[in-house]
Design a protein around this motif. Structure first.
Motif, mmCIF file in Angstrom:
data_model
loop_
_atom_site.group_PDB
_atom_site.id
_atom_site.type_symbol
_atom_site.label_atom_id
_atom_site.label_comp_id
_atom_site.label_asym_id
_atom_site.label_seq_id
_atom_site.Cartn_x
_atom_site.Cartn_y
_atom_site.Cartn_z
ATOM 1 N N GLY A 149 0.819 -1.190 0.000
ATOM 2 C CA GLY A 149 0.000 0.000 0.000
ATOM 3 C C GLY A 149 0.859 1.248 0.000
ATOM 4 N N ASN A 150 0.227 2.398 -0.105
ATOM 5 C CA ASN A 150 0.982 3.652 -0.159
ATOM 6 C C ASN A 150 1.779 3.898 1.111
ATOM 7 N N HIS A 151 1.276 3.478 2.272
ATOM 8 C CA HIS A 151 2.031 3.683 3.507
ATOM 9 C C HIS A 151 3.217 2.730 3.610
ATOM 10 N N ASP A 152 3.094 1.548 3.062
ATOM 11 C CA ASP A 152 4.227 0.620 3.020
ATOM 12 C C ASP A 152 5.332 1.175 2.121
ATOM 13 N N LEU A 153 4.945 1.712 0.979
ATOM 14 C CA LEU A 153 5.925 2.319 0.078
ATOM 15 C C LEU A 153 6.537 3.573 0.690
ATOM 16 N N MET A 163 10.477 4.382 1.211
ATOM 17 C CA MET A 163 11.049 5.622 0.697
ATOM 18 C C MET A 163 11.765 6.392 1.805
ATOM 19 N N VAL A 164 11.120 6.526 2.951
ATOM 20 C CA VAL A 164 11.725 7.252 4.076
ATOM 21 C C VAL A 164 12.982 6.532 4.566
ATOM 22 N N ALA A 165 12.909 5.214 4.650
ATOM 23 C CA ALA A 165 14.060 4.446 5.120
ATOM 24 C C ALA A 165 15.252 4.597 4.185
ATOM 25 N N ILE A 204 10.171 1.129 13.736
ATOM 26 C CA ILE A 204 10.697 0.276 12.664
ATOM 27 C C ILE A 204 12.077 0.756 12.238
ATOM 28 N N LEU A 205 12.216 2.050 12.045
ATOM 29 C CA LEU A 205 13.485 2.599 11.556
ATOM 30 C C LEU A 205 14.617 2.412 12.557
ATOM 31 N N PHE A 236 14.796 4.011 -7.761
ATOM 32 C CA PHE A 236 13.352 4.013 -7.970
ATOM 33 C C PHE A 236 12.633 4.743 -6.846
ATOM 34 N N LEU A 237 13.007 4.463 -5.603
ATOM 35 C CA LEU A 237 12.353 5.111 -4.467
ATOM 36 C C LEU A 237 12.556 6.623 -4.494
ATOM 37 N N ALA A 238 13.676 7.081 -5.019
ATOM 38 C CA ALA A 238 13.937 8.512 -5.131
ATOM 39 C C ALA A 238 13.028 9.173 -6.161
ATOM 40 N N LYS A 239 12.537 8.402 -7.130
ATOM 41 C CA LYS A 239 11.725 8.945 -8.219
ATOM 42 C C LYS A 239 10.252 8.549 -8.128
ATOM 43 N N MET A 240 9.898 7.737 -7.151
ATOM 44 C CA MET A 240 8.581 7.103 -7.108
ATOM 45 C C MET A 240 7.455 8.074 -6.796
#
Length: 277
Positions: free
Chosen positions: A64-68, A72-74, A89-90, A149-153
């Motif tokens: 889901g969007n919160h999982d992504l 991304m934050v990590a 988690i972090l 990818f996470l930087a551009k997602m």
């Protein structure tokens, strides 16, 4: 064997465990299908991730969007929201193992006439096409280019699908449709501003599942994401986000016979605001 599809958990771990108890879940016999958003805003996201991972093949989750957002934050991208609850988690000693497991989960799962996806599918996508497009995102997340990818997602453009899209914009549209979409136009242009009830649809837009002639209508789509929509069951739609995080209920649906199981949000898990899902 029974398969239980469960709505957005978002760190409401106590409610999740109570729901599993309500139908005597047995991981040796039963399967869970989780619609995504395992984490964030609720108080026990870390415990939720650890538990779902521990279930192995007995639990299947889509992203889901919160999982992504967590991934991304990590990875050091994006701005932390003031209401996120990802700190545990972090900071966890098993952080890397949990995040590596999470990034290898599916964006869309298709099986026996059902399609499990967090938000929905654009009207011009068949389920078969959606599964193929989801695989492109999954490969980017699981591969060596994950950090890029996470930087551009993140981002809301492009806001519609075209077969000519390539690179990061192509993957971004797939992610946005499958994890963020609520309303779209009949031509498949997505709106990302309105999060509320169906009656608040912007002019010219409607709920994605109400678009006439959508090509995924021959399958049963099992989704979450839209708490303001609430529980909605039709012959080809099982929308299961019943707003546990906002003080509502956590819902499970046994797919074989559509038996419904619900528990109230556990004490101390609800948050006061209701932005829509």
């Amino acid at each position: 064997m029974s398969t239980y599809a469960i709505g957005d958990i978002q760190g409401c771990y106590d409610s999740f465990r109570r729901l599993l108890d309500s139908f005597a879940f047995d991981p040796a016999r039963d399967r869970l299908w989780l619609v995504g958003d395992l984490v964030n805003r609720g108080p026990r996201s870390l415990e939720t991730l650890r538990f779902v991972r521990s279930l192995g093949d007995s639990a299947l989750t889509v992203l889901g969007n919160h999982d992504l957002y967590l991934l991304m934050v990590a990875a050091g991208h994006g701005k932390r929201g003031k209401d996120d609850t990802l700190g545990a988690i972090l900071a966890a000693p098993d952080r890397d193992e949990l995040l590596d497991w999470l990034r290898r989960q599916r964006l869309c799962h298709v099986e026996n006439g059902f399609c499990l996806v967090h938000a929905g599918l654009l009207p011009q996508w068949t389920v078969r096409q959606a599964r193929s497009l989801a695989a492109e995102v999954e490969a980017a997340l699981a591969g060596d280019a994950c950090a890029k990818f996470l930087a551009k997602m993140w981002g809301s453009e492009p806001d519609h699908w075209s077969d000519d899209l390539e690179g990061w914009p192509r993957l971004r549209v797939i992610v946005n449709a499958m994890t963020r979409m609520r309303f779209c136009s009949p031509a498949g242009v997505m709106d990302f501003h309105v999060k509320g009830e169906v009656a608040k649809a912007p002019h010219g837009f409607l709920p994605w599942f109400d678009v006439r002639g959508r090509k995924s209508a021959d399958s049963v789509l099992v989704v979450g994401h839209w708490s303001a929509l609430g529980l909605k069951l039709t012959p080809n739609l099982c929308a299961l986000d019943s707003g546990c995080l906002w003080g509502g209920k956590l819902t499970a649906l046994r797919l074989e016979d559509r038996a419904l199981f619900q528990v109230d949000c556990a004490g101390g898990e609800a948050v006061p605001l209701h932005p829509g899902g």
